[in-house]
Design a protein around this motif. Structure first.
Motif, PDB file in Angstrom:
ATOM      1  N   SER A 411       0.961  -1.272  -0.067  1.00 17.71           N
ATOM      2  CA  SER A 411      -0.047  -0.156  -0.012  1.00 17.71           C
ATOM      3  C   SER A 411       0.784   1.145   0.105  1.00 17.71           C
ATOM      4  O   SER A 411       0.144   2.473  -0.171  1.00 17.71           O
ATOM      5  CB  SER A 411      -0.842  -0.045   1.231  1.00 17.71           C
ATOM      6  OG  SER A 411      -0.237   0.145   2.251  1.00 17.71           O
ATOM      7  N   ILE A 412       2.259   1.054   0.261  1.00 17.09           N
ATOM      8  CA  ILE A 412       3.146   2.246   0.316  1.00 17.09           C
ATOM      9  C   ILE A 412       3.780   2.508  -0.950  1.00 17.09           C
ATOM     10  O   ILE A 412       4.218   1.670  -1.733  1.00 17.09           O
ATOM     11  CB  ILE A 412       4.176   1.954   1.455  1.00 17.09           C
ATOM     12  CG1 ILE A 412       3.431   1.765   2.720  1.00 17.09           C
ATOM     13  CG2 ILE A 412       5.100   2.939   1.174  1.00 17.09           C
ATOM     14  CD1 ILE A 412       4.566   1.416   3.825  1.00 17.09           C
ATOM     15  N   GLU A 413       3.799   3.858  -1.738  1.00 18.66           N
ATOM     16  CA  GLU A 413       3.968   4.186  -2.765  1.00 18.66           C
ATOM     17  C   GLU A 413       5.804   4.482  -2.590  1.00 18.66           C
ATOM     18  O   GLU A 413       6.375   3.958  -3.632  1.00 18.66           O
ATOM     19  CB  GLU A 413       3.467   5.523  -3.324  1.00 18.66           C
ATOM     20  CG  GLU A 413       3.794   5.842  -4.638  1.00 18.66           C
ATOM     21  CD  GLU A 413       3.167   7.068  -5.285  1.00 18.66           C
ATOM     22  OE1 GLU A 413       3.232   7.396  -6.410  1.00 18.66           O
ATOM     23  OE2 GLU A 413       2.296   7.560  -4.504  1.00 18.66           O
ATOM     24  N   ARG A 414       5.950   5.050  -1.793  1.00 15.12           N
ATOM     25  CA  ARG A 414       7.397   5.224  -1.587  1.00 15.12           C
ATOM     26  C   ARG A 414       7.913   5.579  -0.090  1.00 15.12           C
ATOM     27  O   ARG A 414       6.979   6.012   0.624  1.00 15.12           O
ATOM     28  CB  ARG A 414       7.948   6.622  -2.616  1.00 15.12           C
ATOM     29  CG  ARG A 414       7.331   7.952  -2.118  1.00 15.12           C
ATOM     30  CD  ARG A 414       7.827   8.798  -2.919  1.00 15.12           C
ATOM     31  NE  ARG A 414       7.559   8.960  -4.510  1.00 15.12           N
ATOM     32  CZ  ARG A 414       6.729   9.283  -4.884  1.00 15.12           C
ATOM     33  NH1 ARG A 414       5.782  10.010  -4.543  1.00 15.12           N
ATOM     34  NH2 ARG A 414       6.620   9.004  -6.353  1.00 15.12           N
ATOM     35  N   VAL A 415       9.271   5.340   0.293  1.00 11.02           N
ATOM     36  CA  VAL A 415       9.586   5.503   1.545  1.00 11.02           C
ATOM     37  C   VAL A 415      11.119   5.986   1.453  1.00 11.02           C
ATOM     38  O   VAL A 415      11.444   5.961   0.534  1.00 11.02           O
ATOM     39  CB  VAL A 415       9.704   4.324   2.152  1.00 11.02           C
ATOM     40  CG1 VAL A 415      10.638   3.170   1.659  1.00 11.02           C
ATOM     41  CG2 VAL A 415      10.255   4.465   3.758  1.00 11.02           C
ATOM     42  N   ARG A 416      11.085   7.117   2.274  1.00 11.28           N
ATOM     43  CA  ARG A 416      12.319   7.994   2.419  1.00 11.28           C
ATOM     44  C   ARG A 416      12.848   8.287   3.837  1.00 11.28           C
ATOM     45  O   ARG A 416      11.871   8.803   4.523  1.00 11.28           O
ATOM     46  CB  ARG A 416      12.519   9.211   1.489  1.00 11.28           C
ATOM     47  CG  ARG A 416      13.792   9.843   1.481  1.00 11.28           C
ATOM     48  CD  ARG A 416      13.550  11.262   0.911  1.00 11.28           C
ATOM     49  NE  ARG A 416      12.509  12.083   1.405  1.00 11.28           N
ATOM     50  CZ  ARG A 416      12.540  12.772   2.392  1.00 11.28           C
ATOM     51  NH1 ARG A 416      13.539  12.798   3.154  1.00 11.28           N
ATOM     52  NH2 ARG A 416      11.065  13.447   2.742  1.00 11.28           N
ATOM     53  N   LEU A 417      13.995   7.916   4.312  1.00 10.79           N
ATOM     54  CA  LEU A 417      14.434   8.416   5.482  1.00 10.79           C
ATOM     55  C   LEU A 417      15.801   8.834   5.755  1.00 10.79           C
ATOM     56  O   LEU A 417      16.498   7.556   5.306  1.00 10.79           O
ATOM     57  CB  LEU A 417      14.082   7.252   6.787  1.00 10.79           C
ATOM     58  CG  LEU A 417      14.464   7.492   8.060  1.00 10.79           C
ATOM     59  CD1 LEU A 417      13.903   8.791   8.793  1.00 10.79           C
ATOM     60  CD2 LEU A 417      14.196   6.278   8.888  1.00 10.79           C
ATOM     61  N   THR A 418      16.285   9.779   6.103  1.00  8.95           N
ATOM     62  CA  THR A 418      17.708   9.891   6.413  1.00  8.95           C
ATOM     63  C   THR A 418      18.040  10.313   7.589  1.00  8.95           C
ATOM     64  O   THR A 418      17.167  11.176   8.248  1.00  8.95           O
ATOM     65  CB  THR A 418      18.193  10.933   5.232  1.00  8.95           C
ATOM     66  OG1 THR A 418      17.741  10.650   3.992  1.00  8.95           O
ATOM     67  CG2 THR A 418      19.498  11.347   5.231  1.00  8.95           C
ATOM     68  N   ILE A 419      19.218  10.086   8.272  1.00  8.10           N
ATOM     69  CA  ILE A 419      19.744  10.253   9.384  1.00  8.10           C
ATOM     70  C   ILE A 419      21.079  10.823   9.159  1.00  8.10           C
ATOM     71  O   ILE A 419      21.944   9.810   8.828  1.00  8.10           O
ATOM     72  CB  ILE A 419      19.853   9.138  10.498  1.00  8.10           C
ATOM     73  CG1 ILE A 419      18.184   8.637  10.747  1.00  8.10           C
ATOM     74  CG2 ILE A 419      20.130   9.771  11.916  1.00  8.10           C
ATOM     75  CD1 ILE A 419      17.921   7.431  11.692  1.00  8.10           C
ATOM     76  N   LYS A 420      21.431  12.036   9.389  1.00 15.12           N
ATOM     77  CA  LYS A 420      22.850  12.512   9.104  1.00 15.12           C
ATOM     78  C   LYS A 420      23.356  13.453  10.276  1.00 15.12           C
ATOM     79  O   LYS A 420      22.627  14.268  10.828  1.00 15.12           O
ATOM     80  CB  LYS A 420      22.965  13.073   7.762  1.00 15.12           C
ATOM     81  CG  LYS A 420      21.991  14.293   7.452  1.00 15.12           C
ATOM     82  CD  LYS A 420      22.229  14.768   5.755  1.00 15.12           C
ATOM     83  CE  LYS A 420      21.141  15.968   5.602  1.00 15.12           C
ATOM     84  NZ  LYS A 420      21.070  16.155   4.226  1.00 15.12           N
ATOM     85  N   PRO A 421      24.533  13.650  10.330  1.00 14.03           N
ATOM     86  CA  PRO A 421      25.285  14.581  11.258  1.00 14.03           C
ATOM     87  C   PRO A 421      25.370  15.930  10.604  1.00 14.03           C
ATOM     88  O   PRO A 421      25.726  15.898   9.234  1.00 14.03           O
ATOM     89  CB  PRO A 421      26.377  14.254  11.668  1.00 14.03           C
ATOM     90  CG  PRO A 421      26.921  13.173  10.651  1.00 14.03           C
ATOM     91  CD  PRO A 421      25.595  12.473   9.858  1.00 14.03           C
ATOM     92  N   GLU A 422      24.856  17.086  11.441  1.00 15.54           N
ATOM     93  CA  GLU A 422      25.206  18.416  10.779  1.00 15.54           C
ATOM     94  C   GLU A 422      25.654  19.214  12.179  1.00 15.54           C
ATOM     95  O   GLU A 422      24.775  19.471  13.007  1.00 15.54           O
ATOM     96  CB  GLU A 422      23.955  18.852  10.063  1.00 15.54           C
ATOM     97  CG  GLU A 422      23.706  18.296   8.687  1.00 15.54           C
ATOM     98  CD  GLU A 422      22.588  19.133   8.155  1.00 15.54           C
ATOM     99  OE1 GLU A 422      21.864  20.052   8.676  1.00 15.54           O
ATOM    100  OE2 GLU A 422      21.736  18.480   6.920  1.00 15.54           O
ATOM    101  N   ASN A 423      26.765  19.784  12.108  1.00 16.58           N
ATOM    102  CA  ASN A 423      27.240  20.760  13.186  1.00 16.58           C
ATOM    103  C   ASN A 423      26.748  20.183  14.387  1.00 16.58           C
ATOM    104  O   ASN A 423      26.084  20.679  15.185  1.00 16.58           O
ATOM    105  CB  ASN A 423      26.501  22.002  12.937  1.00 16.58           C
ATOM    106  CG  ASN A 423      26.758  22.577  11.530  1.00 16.58           C
ATOM    107  OD1 ASN A 423      27.929  22.570  10.950  1.00 16.58           O
ATOM    108  ND2 ASN A 423      25.781  23.422  11.019  1.00 16.58           N
TER     109      ASN A 423
END
Length: 455
Positions: A411-423
């Motif tokens: 039932s899911i069209e697209r998935v996106r998850l990002t975990i990244k360090p910034e400052n």
């Protein structure tokens, strides 16, 4: 006569809608008081607090069910589920837990490790007290106080004495925390972290992870203050194959518990894995092959491309030193390849700490990136099987966890998850988008009922 016939068909539906709506309303009113009871037992020094907003999720699900999707089969299943929750099942797997109530989880340092505690609201405390002890592992304990139950799970290098773990569980209800915490009703879940040690390199000083949902979309956001040792930027990764739209995963967050679990699992497969600090994966699904080489007559061959970066230098022969063990599963190592039926996995030693195993080594690229975690692509690949024949596929489809996951992922069209360090912070940004003709609340409710074998 036509009017009577029409009313005969419509009346049961109207009655079902009213019953479900009233049930949801009653649950909402009663549980608002229960939530404060549960939250008061979260200690002030907890380094992690997670709350899943079941109560408002079910309320929104019922609204979506009644006024948007009008899915009669789902309505009937949910009504039946509510009725069974009210009566109880009488089985040894009935723990008296109120699964429609909010769930609170917290973490706390204990001895040389960490305890994670799940706090439940109970419908029937006696069933929790009678049936739950039989399901506990060596690293688990439980406690009961009125209509609140607690299950404790310990993770650490050295297992504490069972008696001490039991004592820890019993002491949970001796002190109340006057400092209440409140999460928004609009969130599906909320996580708060404070001085939380992920692994030897990464500690989160403070921060929150929040979520929001609507009819077709789930969003997750987070900002975490952190301190960690300087990390080597990874040098190798995979390009997601656009034509096949695989599920693409990058992960550099491996706690000690995760590493130990991976190594233990690999050992059972006959693979001696050194500690892992990064993986890059393109996953395409599973191919089932009939064979005479395994006891069950089937080779389960996942289709993937995988780059693994280890903490230290590796020796290929040491990784595959127990080749007889992988042969039990229908796999055979021949030089720089692993053969399983008509599937060939190529093995490529990229450098002294980086190894490739998979079907398409042309997807390897050299690049410096510092993302801690990333997932994108077609999540339905996780439950995609090819081959196996009608009988095997019918058995899989009748297995509730598989059926529940397959229906939800498709039932899911697209998935996106990002975990990244910034400052000196970790930024979390994710989105799960459902197909236009699907309803997020309905599909998650179907998943829950499927897992319970109720849909």
């Amino acid at each position: 006569m036509k009017v009577i016939s029409f009313l005969g068909r419509v009346f049961p539906i109207i009655l079902a809608l009213l019953l479900i709506w009233c049930s949801a309303l009653v649950y909402t009113i009663i549980r608002s008081g229960y939530d404060q009871q549960v939250n008061s037992y979260v200690p002030s020094n907890a380094n992690m607090i997670f709350k899943f907003n079941s109560k408002d999720f079910f309320k929104e699900s019922v609204h979506s069910l009644l006024f948007n999707s009008k899915d009669q089969q789902l309505l009937d299943s949910f009504r039946s589920f509510l009725e069974k929750r009210r009566k109880g099942t009488g089985k040894s797997t009935d723990y008296g837990i109120n699964f429609l109530a909010d769930v609170t989880v917290f973490g706390e340092s204990f001895q040389s490790g960490q305890c994670y505690v799940v706090l439940f609201q109970l419908i029937e405390p006696k069933k929790f007290e009678k049936n739950m002890p039989h399901q506990l592992s060596k690293n688990q304990s439980m406690a009961l106080h009125g209509n609140i139950g607690a299950m404790v799970t310990y993770f650490g290098d050295q297992m504490p004495d069972k008696q001490r773990l039991t004592k820890y569980a019993e002491n949970l209800f001796k002190n109340k925390n006057e400092q209440q915490f409140h999460f928004s009703d609009e969130e599906l879940f909320h996580t708060t972290l404070s001085n939380y040690q992920v692994n030897d390199e990464l500690q989160i000083n403070h921060g929150d992870i929040t979520s929001s949902i609507d009819e077709n979309e789930f969003l997750i956001k987070g900002e975490l203050g952190l301190k960690f040792k300087a990390r080597k930027k990874r040098r190798w990764s995979l390009i997601p194959a656009l034509s096949d739209n695989p599920l693409h995963i990058e992960n550099s967050i491996f706690s000690k518990v995760m590493q130990d679990s991976i190594q233990a699992y690999m050992e059972k497969m006959g693979i001696s894995s050194p500690p892992i600090n990064h993986v890059s994966v393109n996953y395409y699904g599973v191919k089932l092959q009939f064979t005479e080489k395994t006891e069950n007559g089937i080779i389960v061959t996942p289709m993937f491309d995988l780059i693994v970066t280890f903490d230290k230098k590796y020796e290929l022969d040491q990784i595959f030193k127990n080749s007889k063990q992988i042969e039990k599963f229908g796999f055979e190592r021949i030089n720089n390849a692993i053969i399983a039926g008509n599937v060939k996995y190529k093995i490529r030693e990229i450098d002294s700490t980086t190894l490739f195993i998979g079907n398409n080594n042309e997807m390897i690229i050299k690049r410096n990136k510092n993302d801690l975690f990333k997932i994108s692509g077609d999540i339905s690949k996780l439950t995609r099987f090819e081959g196996g024949g009608f009988f095997l596929n019918a058995m899989l489809s009748a297995y509730p966890p598989y059926k529940a996951s397959k229906d939800l992922f498709e039932s899911i069209e697209r998935v996106r998850l990002t975990i990244k360090p910034e400052n000196k912070k970790i930024i979390i940004d994710g989105r799960i988008q459902f197909h236009e003709d699907r309803y997020l609340f309905n599909d998650i409710l179907k998943f829950y009922l499927n897992m319970k074998g109720e849909y």
